[in-house]
Scaffold this motif. Structure first.
Motif, PDB file in Angstrom:
ATOM      1  N   GLN A   1       0.818  -1.208   0.000  1.00  0.00           N
ATOM      2  CA  GLN A   1       0.000   0.000   0.000  1.00  0.00           C
ATOM      3  C   GLN A   1       0.858   1.267   0.000  1.00  0.00           C
ATOM      4  O   GLN A   1       0.529   2.244  -0.681  1.00  0.00           O
ATOM      5  N   LEU A   2       1.938   1.267   0.759  1.00  0.00           N
ATOM      6  CA  LEU A   2       2.718   2.493   0.939  1.00  0.00           C
ATOM      7  C   LEU A   2       3.324   2.981  -0.376  1.00  0.00           C
ATOM      8  O   LEU A   2       3.102   4.128  -0.768  1.00  0.00           O
ATOM      9  N   PRO A   3       4.082   2.160  -1.098  1.00  0.00           N
ATOM     10  CA  PRO A   3       4.569   2.648  -2.400  1.00  0.00           C
ATOM     11  C   PRO A   3       3.453   2.862  -3.405  1.00  0.00           C
ATOM     12  O   PRO A   3       3.543   3.763  -4.248  1.00  0.00           O
ATOM     13  N   ALA A   4       2.386   2.072  -3.336  1.00  0.00           N
ATOM     14  CA  ALA A   4       1.288   2.216  -4.301  1.00  0.00           C
ATOM     15  C   ALA A   4       0.639   3.593  -4.176  1.00  0.00           C
ATOM     16  O   ALA A   4       0.364   4.264  -5.184  1.00  0.00           O
ATOM     17  N   GLY A   5       0.377   4.031  -2.947  1.00  0.00           N
ATOM     18  CA  GLY A   5      -0.235   5.339  -2.760  1.00  0.00           C
ATOM     19  C   GLY A   5       0.633   6.466  -3.283  1.00  0.00           C
ATOM     20  O   GLY A   5       0.135   7.408  -3.927  1.00  0.00           O
ATOM     21  N   LEU A   6       1.933   6.399  -3.013  1.00  0.00           N
ATOM     22  CA  LEU A   6       2.846   7.429  -3.504  1.00  0.00           C
ATOM     23  C   LEU A   6       2.861   7.446  -5.032  1.00  0.00           C
ATOM     24  O   LEU A   6       2.831   8.519  -5.659  1.00  0.00           O
ATOM     25  N   LEU A   7       2.881   6.271  -5.650  1.00  0.00           N
ATOM     26  CA  LEU A   7       2.901   6.202  -7.113  1.00  0.00           C
ATOM     27  C   LEU A   7       1.613   6.773  -7.714  1.00  0.00           C
ATOM     28  O   LEU A   7       1.658   7.464  -8.743  1.00  0.00           O
ATOM     29  N   VAL A   8       0.470   6.490  -7.085  1.00  0.00           N
ATOM     30  CA  VAL A   8      -0.793   7.023  -7.599  1.00  0.00           C
ATOM     31  C   VAL A   8      -0.777   8.546  -7.563  1.00  0.00           C
ATOM     32  O   VAL A   8      -1.184   9.207  -8.533  1.00  0.00           O
ATOM     33  N   ASP A   9      -0.304   9.130  -6.457  1.00  0.00           N
ATOM     34  CA  ASP A   9      -0.274  10.587  -6.355  1.00  0.00           C
ATOM     35  C   ASP A   9       0.733  11.214  -7.308  1.00  0.00           C
ATOM     36  O   ASP A   9       0.534  12.334  -7.779  1.00  0.00           O
ATOM     37  N   ARG A  10       1.798  10.511  -7.621  1.00  0.00           N
ATOM     38  CA  ARG A  10       2.822  11.076  -8.498  1.00  0.00           C
ATOM     39  C   ARG A  10       2.542  10.814  -9.980  1.00  0.00           C
ATOM     40  O   ARG A  10       2.797  11.674 -10.824  1.00  0.00           O
TER      41      ARG A  10
ATOM     42  N   GLY B   1      -0.706  25.272  -8.124  1.00  0.00           N
ATOM     43  CA  GLY B   1       0.643  25.486  -8.622  1.00  0.00           C
ATOM     44  C   GLY B   1       1.680  24.556  -8.032  1.00  0.00           C
ATOM     45  O   GLY B   1       2.827  24.557  -8.475  1.00  0.00           O
ATOM     46  N   ARG B   2       1.328  23.771  -7.028  1.00  0.00           N
ATOM     47  CA  ARG B   2       2.281  22.836  -6.453  1.00  0.00           C
ATOM     48  C   ARG B   2       2.316  21.561  -7.278  1.00  0.00           C
ATOM     49  O   ARG B   2       1.307  21.135  -7.827  1.00  0.00           O
ATOM     50  N   GLY B   3       3.466  20.939  -7.331  1.00  0.00           N
ATOM     51  CA  GLY B   3       3.604  19.706  -8.087  1.00  0.00           C
ATOM     52  C   GLY B   3       3.127  18.507  -7.295  1.00  0.00           C
ATOM     53  O   GLY B   3       2.574  18.641  -6.198  1.00  0.00           O
ATOM     54  N   PRO B   4       3.334  17.299  -7.850  1.00  0.00           N
ATOM     55  CA  PRO B   4       2.948  16.078  -7.127  1.00  0.00           C
ATOM     56  C   PRO B   4       3.674  15.978  -5.792  1.00  0.00           C
ATOM     57  O   PRO B   4       4.721  16.598  -5.590  1.00  0.00           O
ATOM     58  N   VAL B   5       3.110  15.202  -4.888  1.00  0.00           N
ATOM     59  CA  VAL B   5       3.705  15.046  -3.572  1.00  0.00           C
ATOM     60  C   VAL B   5       5.129  14.509  -3.700  1.00  0.00           C
ATOM     61  O   VAL B   5       5.402  13.596  -4.474  1.00  0.00           O
ATOM     62  N   SER B   6       6.045  15.106  -2.952  1.00  0.00           N
ATOM     63  CA  SER B   6       7.439  14.669  -2.991  1.00  0.00           C
ATOM     64  C   SER B   6       7.655  13.550  -1.981  1.00  0.00           C
ATOM     65  O   SER B   6       6.824  13.319  -1.091  1.00  0.00           O
ATOM     66  N   LEU B   7       8.785  12.863  -2.095  1.00  0.00           N
ATOM     67  CA  LEU B   7       9.103  11.797  -1.163  1.00  0.00           C
ATOM     68  C   LEU B   7       9.250  12.348   0.247  1.00  0.00           C
ATOM     69  O   LEU B   7       8.821  11.714   1.222  1.00  0.00           O
ATOM     70  N   ARG B   8       9.822  13.546   0.392  1.00  0.00           N
ATOM     71  CA  ARG B   8       9.960  14.152   1.719  1.00  0.00           C
ATOM     72  C   ARG B   8       8.595  14.453   2.315  1.00  0.00           C
ATOM     73  O   ARG B   8       8.344  14.184   3.499  1.00  0.00           O
ATOM     74  N   GLU B   9       7.678  14.989   1.509  1.00  0.00           N
ATOM     75  CA  GLU B   9       6.332  15.276   2.003  1.00  0.00           C
ATOM     76  C   GLU B   9       5.578  13.990   2.339  1.00  0.00           C
ATOM     77  O   GLU B   9       4.838  13.935   3.321  1.00  0.00           O
ATOM     78  N   TRP B  10       5.786  12.963   1.528  1.00  0.00           N
ATOM     79  CA  TRP B  10       5.154  11.666   1.800  1.00  0.00           C
ATOM     80  C   TRP B  10       5.613  11.123   3.151  1.00  0.00           C
ATOM     81  O   TRP B  10       4.807  10.677   3.961  1.00  0.00           O
ATOM     82  N   ARG B  11       6.926  11.169   3.395  1.00  0.00           N
ATOM     83  CA  ARG B  11       7.447  10.692   4.679  1.00  0.00           C
ATOM     84  C   ARG B  11       6.907  11.542   5.826  1.00  0.00           C
ATOM     85  O   ARG B  11       6.631  11.031   6.908  1.00  0.00           O
ATOM     86  N   ARG B  12       6.740  12.825   5.586  1.00  0.00           N
ATOM     87  CA  ARG B  12       6.299  13.733   6.642  1.00  0.00           C
ATOM     88  C   ARG B  12       4.855  13.460   7.078  1.00  0.00           C
ATOM     89  O   ARG B  12       4.482  13.787   8.216  1.00  0.00           O
ATOM     90  N   LEU B  13       4.053  12.838   6.223  1.00  0.00           N
ATOM     91  CA  LEU B  13       2.689  12.494   6.614  1.00  0.00           C
ATOM     92  C   LEU B  13       2.669  11.594   7.856  1.00  0.00           C
ATOM     93  O   LEU B  13       1.723  11.625   8.642  1.00  0.00           O
ATOM     94  N   PHE B  14       3.725  10.804   8.041  1.00  0.00           N
ATOM     95  CA  PHE B  14       3.794   9.919   9.202  1.00  0.00           C
ATOM     96  C   PHE B  14       4.032  10.691  10.499  1.00  0.00           C
ATOM     97  O   PHE B  14       3.939  10.112  11.587  1.00  0.00           O
TER      98      PHE B  14
END
Length: 467
Positions: free
Chosen positions: A82-91, A229-242
């Protein structure tokens, strides 16, 4: 009097009509049809091993314990992917990722019909779990992309009902295929159907980036001006959700919801046969009744969310309060099912529990688009689903162990009720304000000071400093 120029904010939106155009309506309806069809196929495919259980154990020489490992392999792969899948969907967008997921899990089904031993079947189950992982996060993102806030609950309830619809039709459909063609062809046929549907989804579905939307259409769908105007969620932002309590509240609450759901998904026929002494033939029909209530629960949960929003309840509150009530009701219905002597009353209690559980799943998935910035919808939804299916992976094992130790399912049902109560507490205590763009970008947590200078955490901001 000389006319004054309109204020800046009025000039910015001048002549932009923010209504749902026929094109948006058509795109949303088509998306829901595809999501329901794909979701039902998802749940039918994951049931193939359970339906063919006795034949596969005989043909491949798999023990009962080995079959348990095969069944749990899917759940663990599904939860962790689920974790990589969600990031890939958003990106990358739902169209690309869900089309690829459909193709991967359908290929796993085809390969499942060709295996000759335990190891190969175990590998196909892992591949099936990984392939199915984008389905729910992508569905949440599609609703976020094509529906405005007041309509997202109903849309979520519709696509979420596909899970219980698929569960209800899977046993009779797969049994007919297995008895007509054999279990290997059953796997192969479902795999081919999935590959065809993957192609259809790619051809028919569109992400907002694929269509030249008007400013009015974009304004109608937009609910977060800070994200413009913001781009897709970044890896840093994804990690920060935790780092946010809201994220952990969604994960912990969904853990309890899916735990109880999988008690019934995995053990309802066995419970009716062993504790309620029903025949196998009768169990096949009786066990379908609670799943029909689940379809109604999903649809009602989605409608309830939209109704609460229209009556002024906040988007987060309109999801949070029904989840708490539904889980507490589930706990009560599950305890009654364990204690009543009447089989009819017990099945009625389980049906009520299933209705409430699907109210909870629909409102939980409706939470994903409003709990975090829209570009993080699939990511936070996938985190929630990861927590949920870790609970789902534990439920069949714990239930089986408790049943074996006590000689009945009574203790297991009481344990499930306790988990549901803890999940309701997690929703109530941990989920607060939605995570906004400013909090997501912040490097350190914000703290509010009281009179005695003690820090009090805002539930909508990080609970600890991110590393």
């Amino acid at each position: 009097m000389k006319n004054r120029p309109p204020p800046a904010h009025a000039r910015d939106t001048h002549d932009i009509v923010t209504v749902r155009t026929p094109r948006l309506a058509r795109t949303g309806r088509l998306a829901l049809v595809l999501l329901v069809a794909g979701g039902a196929l998802n749940y039918v495919d994951r049931a193939t091993l359970a339906v063919a259980n006795p034949l596969i154990r005989h043909d491949l020489g798999v023990s009962v314990a080995g079959m348990g490992a095969l069944l749990s392999a899917f759940l663990w792969a599904y939860a962790l992917a689920q974790l990589p899948a969600g990031l890939l969907v958003d990106r990358l967008g739902p169209r690309r990722v869900l089309s690829a997921g459909l193709a991967i899990w359908s290929l796993a089904q085809c390969l499942g019909g060709l295996v000759t031993g335990f190891g190969a079947m175990f590998a196909t189950r892992l591949l099936l779990g990984a392939g199915e992982s984008p389905q729910s996060p992508a569905s949440a993102r599609v609703v976020r992309d094509w529906f405005a806030v007041p309509a997202r609950g109903t849309a979520t309830g519709i696509w979420n009902s596909a899970s219980t619809l698929g569960s209800a039709i899977s046993v009779p459909l797969l049994t007919v295929l297995m008895l007509s063609f054999g279990w290997r062809w059953m796997f192969g046929i479902m795999g081919v159907v999935g590959l065809v549907f993957a192609g259809l989804f790619w051809l028919l579905h569109r992400d907002p980036a694929d269509i030249a939307l008007t400013e009015g259409e974009r304004a109608y769908l937009r609910d977060d001006v800070n994200a413009v105007g913001r781009g897709p969620v970044s890896l840093r932002e994804w990690r920060r959700l935790f780092a946010f309590r809201t994220t952990w509240g969604m994960m912990a609450g969904f853990f309890g919801c899916i735990y109880v759901l999988w008690i019934y998904n995995a053990w309802l026929p066995g419970y009716l046969e062993m504790d309620r002494h029903m025949s196998i033939a009768r169990t096949g029909w009786i066990a379908a009744i609670p799943f029909l209530f689940g379809i109604a629960g999903s649809l009602c949960g989605g409608r309830l969310v939209d109704m609460l929003v229209r009556h002024g309840v906040s988007p987060v509150g309109s999801r949070k309060y029904p989840m708490i009530v539904a889980l507490l009701g589930t706990a009560g219905a599950t305890i009654l099912a364990a204690e009543v002597a009447s089989n009819a009353v017990a099945v009625g209690c389980i049906s009520v529990a299933m209705f409430l559980l699907y109210v909870c799943t629909a409102t939980a998935w409706a939470m994903a688009p409003v709990a975090a910035p829209g570009r993080c919808t699939a990511s936070i939804g996938a985190m929630q689903n990861c927590g949920g299916y870790i609970g789902g992976a534990f439920a069949p094992v714990v239930t089986g162990l408790l049943g074996q130790a006590t000689g009945s399912f009574r203790t297991a049902l009481w344990a499930g009720a306790g988990v549901a109560i803890l999940a309701a507490l997690a929703y109530g205590l941990l989920i607060g304000d939605p995570i906004d763009e400013a909090a997501l970008a912040r490097e350190t947590p914000t703290r509010a000071r009281t009179g005695d200078d003690k820090a009090a955490w805002n539930p909508g901001v990080p609970a600890r400093e991110s590393s």
